[in-house]
Write a protein that holds these residues in place. Structure first.
Motif, PDB file in Angstrom:
ATOM      1  N   SER A 576     104.211 -20.922  95.350  1.00  0.00           N
ATOM      2  CA  SER A 576     103.123 -21.889  95.259  1.00  0.00           C
ATOM      3  C   SER A 576     101.910 -21.170  94.674  1.00  0.00           C
ATOM      4  CB  SER A 576     102.785 -22.462  96.648  1.00  0.00           C
ATOM      5  OG  SER A 576     102.278 -21.446  97.485  1.00  0.00           O
ATOM      6  N   GLU A 577     100.903 -21.938  94.419  1.00  0.00           N
ATOM      7  CA  GLU A 577      99.716 -21.312  93.804  1.00  0.00           C
ATOM      8  C   GLU A 577      99.132 -20.228  94.696  1.00  0.00           C
ATOM      9  OE1 GLU A 577      95.361 -22.673  92.042  1.00  0.00           O
ATOM     10  OE2 GLU A 577      96.836 -24.167  92.592  1.00  0.00           O
ATOM     11  N   TRP A 578      99.033 -20.500  96.017  1.00  0.00           N
ATOM     12  CA  TRP A 578      98.466 -19.532  96.951  1.00  0.00           C
ATOM     13  C   TRP A 578      99.416 -18.371  97.197  1.00  0.00           C
ATOM     14  CZ3 TRP A 578      93.578 -19.187  98.031  1.00  0.00           C
ATOM     15  CH2 TRP A 578      92.768 -20.292  97.916  1.00  0.00           C
ATOM     16  N   SER A 579     100.726 -18.658  97.321  1.00  0.00           N
ATOM     17  CA  SER A 579     101.654 -17.564  97.595  1.00  0.00           C
ATOM     18  C   SER A 579     101.752 -16.624  96.416  1.00  0.00           C
ATOM     19  CB  SER A 579     103.041 -18.126  97.947  1.00  0.00           C
ATOM     20  OG  SER A 579     103.614 -18.798  96.822  1.00  0.00           O
ATOM     21  N   CYS A 580     101.634 -17.171  95.188  1.00  0.00           N
ATOM     22  CA  CYS A 580     101.691 -16.291  94.013  1.00  0.00           C
ATOM     23  C   CYS A 580     100.487 -15.361  93.969  1.00  0.00           C
ATOM     24  CB  CYS A 580     101.747 -17.156  92.742  1.00  0.00           C
ATOM     25  SG  CYS A 580     103.345 -17.969  92.490  1.00  0.00           S
ATOM     26  N   MET A 581      99.296 -15.907  94.286  1.00  0.00           N
ATOM     27  CA  MET A 581      98.102 -15.046  94.284  1.00  0.00           C
ATOM     28  C   MET A 581      98.124 -14.043  95.442  1.00  0.00           C
ATOM     29  SD  MET A 581      94.946 -17.520  93.098  1.00  0.00           S
ATOM     30  CE  MET A 581      95.165 -18.695  94.439  1.00  0.00           C
ATOM     31  N   LEU A 582      98.695 -14.475  96.588  1.00  0.00           N
ATOM     32  CA  LEU A 582      98.654 -13.623  97.778  1.00  0.00           C
ATOM     33  C   LEU A 582      99.639 -12.481  97.716  1.00  0.00           C
ATOM     34  CD1 LEU A 582      97.509 -13.167 100.631  1.00  0.00           C
ATOM     35  CD2 LEU A 582      99.300 -14.712 101.489  1.00  0.00           C
ATOM     36  N   ARG A 583     100.857 -12.741  97.197  1.00  0.00           N
ATOM     37  CA  ARG A 583     101.914 -11.731  97.297  1.00  0.00           C
ATOM     38  C   ARG A 583     101.532 -10.431  96.574  1.00  0.00           C
ATOM     39  NH1 ARG A 583     107.023 -14.206  94.084  1.00  0.00           N
ATOM     40  NH2 ARG A 583     106.837 -15.669  95.814  1.00  0.00           N
ATOM     41  N   HIS A 584     100.950 -10.514  95.379  1.00  0.00           N
ATOM     42  CA  HIS A 584     100.644  -9.298  94.641  1.00  0.00           C
ATOM     43  C   HIS A 584      99.349  -8.636  95.125  1.00  0.00           C
ATOM     44  CE1 HIS A 584     103.434 -11.282  91.718  1.00  0.00           C
ATOM     45  NE2 HIS A 584     103.885 -10.017  91.673  1.00  0.00           N
ATOM     46  N   THR A 585      98.363  -9.465  95.448  1.00  0.00           N
ATOM     47  CA  THR A 585      97.099  -8.881  95.917  1.00  0.00           C
ATOM     48  C   THR A 585      97.252  -8.261  97.306  1.00  0.00           C
ATOM     49  OG1 THR A 585      96.442 -11.074  96.724  1.00  0.00           O
ATOM     50  CG2 THR A 585      95.657 -10.406  94.535  1.00  0.00           C
ATOM     51  N   ALA A 586      97.974  -8.973  98.200  1.00  0.00           N
ATOM     52  CA  ALA A 586      98.206  -8.431  99.540  1.00  0.00           C
ATOM     53  C   ALA A 586      98.996  -7.128  99.447  1.00  0.00           C
ATOM     54  CB  ALA A 586      98.935  -9.442 100.400  1.00  0.00           C
ATOM     55  N   PHE A 587     100.026  -7.143  98.586  1.00  0.00           N
ATOM     56  CA  PHE A 587     100.827  -5.939  98.373  1.00  0.00           C
ATOM     57  C   PHE A 587      99.938  -4.785  97.863  1.00  0.00           C
ATOM     58  CE2 PHE A 587     102.644  -3.890  94.539  1.00  0.00           C
ATOM     59  CZ  PHE A 587     103.351  -2.871  95.167  1.00  0.00           C
ATOM     60  N   GLY A 588      99.116  -5.044  96.859  1.00  0.00           N
ATOM     61  CA  GLY A 588      98.288  -3.986  96.268  1.00  0.00           C
ATOM     62  C   GLY A 588      97.262  -3.436  97.235  1.00  0.00           C
ATOM     63  N   ILE A 589      96.597  -4.334  97.986  1.00  0.00           N
ATOM     64  CA  ILE A 589      95.537  -3.887  98.894  1.00  0.00           C
ATOM     65  C   ILE A 589      96.116  -3.124 100.094  1.00  0.00           C
ATOM     66  CG2 ILE A 589      93.719  -4.676 100.465  1.00  0.00           C
ATOM     67  CD1 ILE A 589      93.166  -6.937  98.450  1.00  0.00           C
ATOM     68  N   THR A 590      97.193  -3.667 100.732  1.00  0.00           N
ATOM     69  CA  THR A 590      97.755  -2.992 101.913  1.00  0.00           C
ATOM     70  C   THR A 590      98.331  -1.629 101.565  1.00  0.00           C
ATOM     71  OG1 THR A 590      99.839  -4.196 101.555  1.00  0.00           O
ATOM     72  CG2 THR A 590      98.245  -5.128 103.147  1.00  0.00           C
ATOM     73  N   PHE A 591      98.953  -1.497 100.402  1.00  0.00           N
ATOM     74  CA  PHE A 591      99.511  -0.198 100.026  1.00  0.00           C
ATOM     75  C   PHE A 591      98.402   0.817  99.717  1.00  0.00           C
ATOM     76  CE2 PHE A 591     103.742  -1.610 100.268  1.00  0.00           C
ATOM     77  CZ  PHE A 591     104.570  -0.510 100.099  1.00  0.00           C
ATOM     78  N   VAL A 592      97.326   0.347  99.101  1.00  0.00           N
ATOM     79  CA  VAL A 592      96.192   1.255  98.871  1.00  0.00           C
ATOM     80  C   VAL A 592      95.577   1.689 100.200  1.00  0.00           C
ATOM     81  CG1 VAL A 592      93.829   1.369  97.992  1.00  0.00           C
ATOM     82  CG2 VAL A 592      95.659   0.486  96.547  1.00  0.00           C
ATOM     83  N   LEU A 593      95.473   0.746 101.144  1.00  0.00           N
ATOM     84  CA  LEU A 593      94.957   1.098 102.471  1.00  0.00           C
ATOM     85  C   LEU A 593      95.834   2.154 103.118  1.00  0.00           C
ATOM     86  CD1 LEU A 593      93.021   0.586 104.853  1.00  0.00           C
ATOM     87  CD2 LEU A 593      94.533  -1.274 105.577  1.00  0.00           C
ATOM     88  N   CYS A 594      97.148   1.971 103.007  1.00  0.00           N
ATOM     89  CA  CYS A 594      98.086   2.934 103.592  1.00  0.00           C
ATOM     90  C   CYS A 594      97.971   4.299 102.924  1.00  0.00           C
ATOM     91  CB  CYS A 594      99.503   2.380 103.454  1.00  0.00           C
ATOM     92  SG  CYS A 594     100.752   3.457 104.208  1.00  0.00           S
ATOM     93  N   ILE A 595      97.988   4.343 101.585  1.00  0.00           N
ATOM     94  CA  ILE A 595      97.918   5.610 100.858  1.00  0.00           C
ATOM     95  C   ILE A 595      96.553   6.286 101.095  1.00  0.00           C
ATOM     96  CG2 ILE A 595      98.008   6.687  98.579  1.00  0.00           C
ATOM     97  CD1 ILE A 595     100.675   5.704  99.624  1.00  0.00           C
ATOM     98  N   VAL A 679      96.995  -2.839  89.210  1.00  0.00           N
ATOM     99  CA  VAL A 679      97.200  -2.717  90.654  1.00  0.00           C
ATOM    100  C   VAL A 679      98.243  -1.656  90.948  1.00  0.00           C
ATOM    101  CG1 VAL A 679      98.055  -3.899  92.706  1.00  0.00           C
ATOM    102  CG2 VAL A 679      96.427  -5.053  91.184  1.00  0.00           C
ATOM    103  N   LEU A 680      99.399  -1.751  90.240  1.00  0.00           N
ATOM    104  CA  LEU A 680     100.446  -0.750  90.472  1.00  0.00           C
ATOM    105  C   LEU A 680     100.003   0.642  90.036  1.00  0.00           C
ATOM    106  CD1 LEU A 680     103.759  -2.574  89.368  1.00  0.00           C
ATOM    107  CD2 LEU A 680     102.900  -2.149  91.686  1.00  0.00           C
ATOM    108  N   GLY A 681      99.288   0.729  88.937  1.00  0.00           N
ATOM    109  CA  GLY A 681      98.832   2.030  88.445  1.00  0.00           C
ATOM    110  C   GLY A 681      97.871   2.725  89.397  1.00  0.00           C
ATOM    111  N   TYR A 682      96.973   1.932  89.997  1.00  0.00           N
ATOM    112  CA  TYR A 682      96.012   2.520  90.957  1.00  0.00           C
ATOM    113  C   TYR A 682      96.734   3.044  92.188  1.00  0.00           C
ATOM    114  CZ  TYR A 682      91.937   3.038  93.988  1.00  0.00           C
ATOM    115  OH  TYR A 682      90.985   3.543  94.847  1.00  0.00           O
ATOM    116  N   ILE A 683      97.766   2.286  92.652  1.00  0.00           N
ATOM    117  CA  ILE A 683      98.573   2.757  93.783  1.00  0.00           C
ATOM    118  C   ILE A 683      99.270   4.051  93.411  1.00  0.00           C
ATOM    119  CG2 ILE A 683     100.541   2.245  95.265  1.00  0.00           C
ATOM    120  CD1 ILE A 683      99.816  -0.724  95.052  1.00  0.00           C
ATOM    121  N   GLY A 684      99.855   4.093  92.220  1.00  0.00           N
ATOM    122  CA  GLY A 684     100.550   5.295  91.776  1.00  0.00           C
ATOM    123  C   GLY A 684      99.615   6.474  91.636  1.00  0.00           C
ATOM    124  N   LEU A 685      98.367   6.227  91.157  1.00  0.00           N
ATOM    125  CA  LEU A 685      97.385   7.305  91.012  1.00  0.00           C
ATOM    126  C   LEU A 685      97.051   7.941  92.353  1.00  0.00           C
ATOM    127  CD1 LEU A 685      95.368   8.881  89.266  1.00  0.00           C
ATOM    128  CD2 LEU A 685      93.698   7.047  89.687  1.00  0.00           C
TER     129      LEU A 685
END
Length: 788
Positions: A576-595, A679-685
């Motif tokens: 859906s419109e919200w799930s599409c925006m949430l899945r990648h942003t939530a993934f990017g932000i939580t992984f950056v928080l973890c790293i 988003v993926l590049g910043y996580i990888g960095l």
């Protein structure tokens, strides 16, 4: 009427008043004195006769006795003792010429020589009281006779005074011992609590030292040693004293000595070169220029001690130096004095000395420099002078003198005269310091005053003058058995040693002492605890598990991992419109928080082991606050990237008709591919940076191997996401979503297993290693304890 006054040694016991009732009996039986008659060396008749006892000679001749003739002669004429006799005659002359004291009464005198012998002192004292005349008395009446003299003055030390008081005790003559607390007060003033002491082995030294010791103990002063000394001691005994002084640790020596004993002791000390000690002296030698003159090795330089206050009596000096009138009253004494003074043979003298020049008796005394013309001891002459006047005033009161005196009044032997209620004058001394001048001659410099008549806190005053100490030092010497215990410690006495010797024991944890030389430590209130110096109680910190602690950061990491696991759920279900925006942003932000959490831990571990220099303040930049800010900063960057992505070209639901002909794939289009790869590049960095730092910390001690686990976790993370890229690109349809979910879960499990499983293993299966001691084992720096 009787009294005694013991002036301080060198003032000496100059006043012995012996006023005995005169009773005359003229009867038939004869009473006579046993032994040889004792005749005065100087005498003059008067209505009332005063007796004087001085040592004109110092010792007997060392001759071989023949047991045929009596050894009557003596040796070594002491010229300065004639000064004392002259002072007595001067006072008598003043009184006889006065119309205010004893008007109509003339004072006479009989002055005896006792040669420094206690035995002769007793003999002369009895002779002066009884005389040499025969007395007639009936058989049933004891022999009584007129008193020979009504007062005795003189005697040059305490022991003869004690002997006299014992012998003539039936005459009710008291002996008053002076106070010696002054010396202890002086030692206490300069903070000397560990001193040695040496005293004359006679009544003066022993009694004086006993009083000093008692006062010193009250003031907290300890004596390392206290030894008696007498000028006739054997060489073996003197050597023991020297050895004791050498072996001592105290640097201050209190010398309660007469000038004669100090003269002999100084001669012995010069042979052993015993310099560097701070001497504290009594008035017996401290202001004696004769002692300073013979101190050629400067052993006593810097000495400090007591001196009788200066006094000026008009005409006394001139009278003392004018000895010619003595030739009429004591021709033999005058002849010996004159020949000794000028080293000559007087006309008509019986002297058998050869090779001596003749003298006439008219030589100028003031042109000679010796102990007689040295007027530095005028203070002692003044004591003789005061003693005569004390007797005169007492007689004046007893004889009811107005314009004239009643010379018919019988003198009562039980009438006692005191200077105060104790028989002593208030102690008053000058504090003198031996200061050598440029010519090497000692100057006696007055640096203070002691007056016992003042309040206790004002009795001892020192002037603002520069004092010179031992070895010409300008700094007050230190003489203590143990240094003062600073705050935070308490005193513990050393077994078998005086109370001045102790160890300083640090207060236990939870106890403090906030004063110097505390004897106990005080326990803090339960709400407080002792600081590191143990000199103050500080309030205990309230401790709880917070994000400022390392364990709090690990909870933060665990929370971010949970979010990583949960964000995979956003990839499941119909887009859906919200799930599409949430899945990648939530993934990017939580992984950056973890790293970011892992990166913060890596930096702290690495910096803690790199900051090894003493006094380094590097770690202040990597405290809990800085760690939280770094996590927030790194995460904020990813948040900004996601906001820009969602604002410019966000992901959106998309129906894929191309991949399969017979199926419609519902998926989320990326919108902006640049945003996705940013988003993926910043996580990888961040992951690569964390991996590099952890790799640099790989050689840390085994006890602190958290960097190794971080390295492993980053290695797994990077491997997963590196393989994710081709798999994601080549996977069709919904399988690309599955690949992304697998990458998320795999990397999350990698972090979870590598970082948390080792900690759980230690906590659950190896609790013995979960201790500070184990963490601070061999090779582990102490500054890392907070990371455990």
């Amino acid at each position: 009427m009787t009294s005694t006054q013991r002036w301080p040694e060198k003032g000496w016991a100059f006043l012995h008043l012996l006023l005995v009732v005169s009773v005359t009996q003229a009867e038939e039986l004869v009473c006579r004195r046993r032994g040889d008659p004792e005749n005065p060396q100087i005498s003059k008749d008067g209505d009332i006769v005063l007796g004087g006892i001085f040592s004109f000679h110092s010792r007997w001749k060392d001759i071989q006795n023949t047991y045929i003739d009596k050894p009557l002669n003596w040796l070594q004429f002491q010229k300065y003792f004639l000064q004392y006799a002259q002072a007595m005659l001067f006072a008598i002359a003043e009184i006889n010429n006065s119309t205010h004291i004893l008007p109509g009464i003339s004072l006479g005198y009989k002055i005896y020589d006792v040669c420094g012998s206690i035995g002769r002192v007793v003999t002369v004292a009895l002779a002066s009281a009884t005389g040499n005349e025969m007395v007639f008395a009936p058989s049933d009446v004891p022999c009584t006779r007129p008193v020979n003299v009504q007062a005795l003055l003189g005697v040059t030390s305490s022991s003869p005074c004690m002997a006299i008081s014992t012998i003539i005790g039936p005459f009710h003559i008291p002996l008053v011992v002076g106070h010696n607390q002054t010396l202890a007060q002086l030692v206490y003033y300069f903070g000397w609590t560990w001193v040695g002491a040496i005293r004359s082995n006679d009544d003066y030294g022993n009694n004086g030292m006993a009083i000093f010791t008692e006062t010193a103990q009250q003031l907290g002063i300890c004596l390392e040693y206290s030894v008696p000394f007498f000028r006739t001691d054997t060489p073996e005994k003197i050597q023991k004293i020297i050895d004791m002084m050498k072996a001592s640790t105290s640097k201050v020596i209190v010398a309660f000595l007469s000038h004669m004993d100090m003269d002999v002791l100084l001669h012995e000390l010069s042979h052993h070169n015993l310099t560097g000690y701070q001497w504290v002296g009594t008035e017996g030698w401290n202001s004696d220029s004769r002692i300073a003159a013979v101190d050629r090795h400067h052993i006593l330089d810097g000495s400090i001690g007591l001196s009788i206050p200066k006094a000026h009596v008009s005409g006394m000096k001139e009278f003392i130096l004018n000895v010619k009138p003595l030739s009429s009253s004591s021709n033999e004494l005058f002849t010996e004095f004159w020949e000794t003074l000028f080293r000559c043979k007087l006309n008509k003298s019986k002297s058998s000395a050869e090779n001596q020049t003749e003298c006439t008796g008219n030589e100028d005394v003031t042109g000679v420099q010796n102990t007689f013309t040295d007027m530095s001891l005028v203070l002692i002459f003044y004591n003789v002078y005061k003693g005569v006047y004390a007797v005169a005033h007492a007689l004046h009161n007893i004889l009811s003198c107005n314009k004239t005196c009643d010379n018919k009044v019988q003198l009562d032997p039980f009438t006692v005269i005191y200077f105060n209620e104790n028989g002593d004058p208030a102690a008053k001394y000058e504090i003198m310091n031996w200061q050598p001048n440029e010519n090497g001659i000692v100057d006696f410099v007055r640096v203070g005053l002691y007056d016992a008549s003042l309040p206790t806190d004002k009795q001892l005053t020192l002037q603002n003058k520069s004092l010179v100490w031992a070895q010409n030092s300008q700094k007050v010497p230190l003489s203590v058995c143990s240094e003062k215990c600073p705050p935070g410690t308490r005193k513990v006495l050393q077994k078998g040693k005086p109370v001045c010797c102790y160890d300083c024991l640090r207060c236990a944890e939870g106890e403090i002492s906030n004063a110097t030389d505390s004897i106990t430590c005080v326990r803090c209130h339960p709400d407080y605890w002792s600081n590191e110096r143990r000199d103050a109680c500080v309030k205990k910190e309230a401790e709880f598990l917070s994000y400022e602690e390392i364990m709090g950061a690990l909870f933060l990491l665990l929370f971010s991992l949970i979010l990583c696991f949960l964000c995979s759920l956003t990839f499941i279900g119909k887009p859906s419109e919200w799930s599409c925006m949430l899945r990648h942003t939530a993934f990017g932000i939580t992984f950056v928080l973890c790293i970011s959490c892992v990166l913060g831990k890596t930096i702290v571990v690495l910096m803690a082991f790199r900051a090894t220099l003493p006094g380094s303040d590097v770690m202040k930049w990597f405290g809990p606050a800085q760690q939280k800010l770094s996590v927030l900063g790194f995460t904020l960057i990813q948040v900004i990237i996601c906001i820009l992505w969602l604002t410019i070209s966000p992901p959106f639901p998309f129906k894929n008709f191309k991949t399969f002909n017979d199926k419609i794939i519902l998926e989320c289009a990326l919108g902006s591919a640049v945003g996705f790869w940013a988003v993926l590049g910043y996580i990888g960095l961040l992951a690569m940076l964390c991996f590099i730092l952890a790799f640099l910390a790989r050689k840390l001690p085994d006890n602190f191997n958290e960097a190794k686990f971080i390295t492993f976790s980053m290695l797994i993370f990077c491997a997963v996401w590196i393989t994710f890229i081709p798999a994601y690109v080549s996977s069709p349809g919904k399988f690309s979503v599955a690949v992304e979910i697998f990458a998320i879960l795999a990397s999350s499990f990698g972090l979870l297993i590598c970082i948390f499983i080792p900690k759980c293993y230690i906590i659950l299966l190896k609790p013995e290693k979960n201790t500070k001691k184990n963490m601070m084992g061999k090779g582990a720096p102490k500054r890392i304890t907070s990371l455990a």
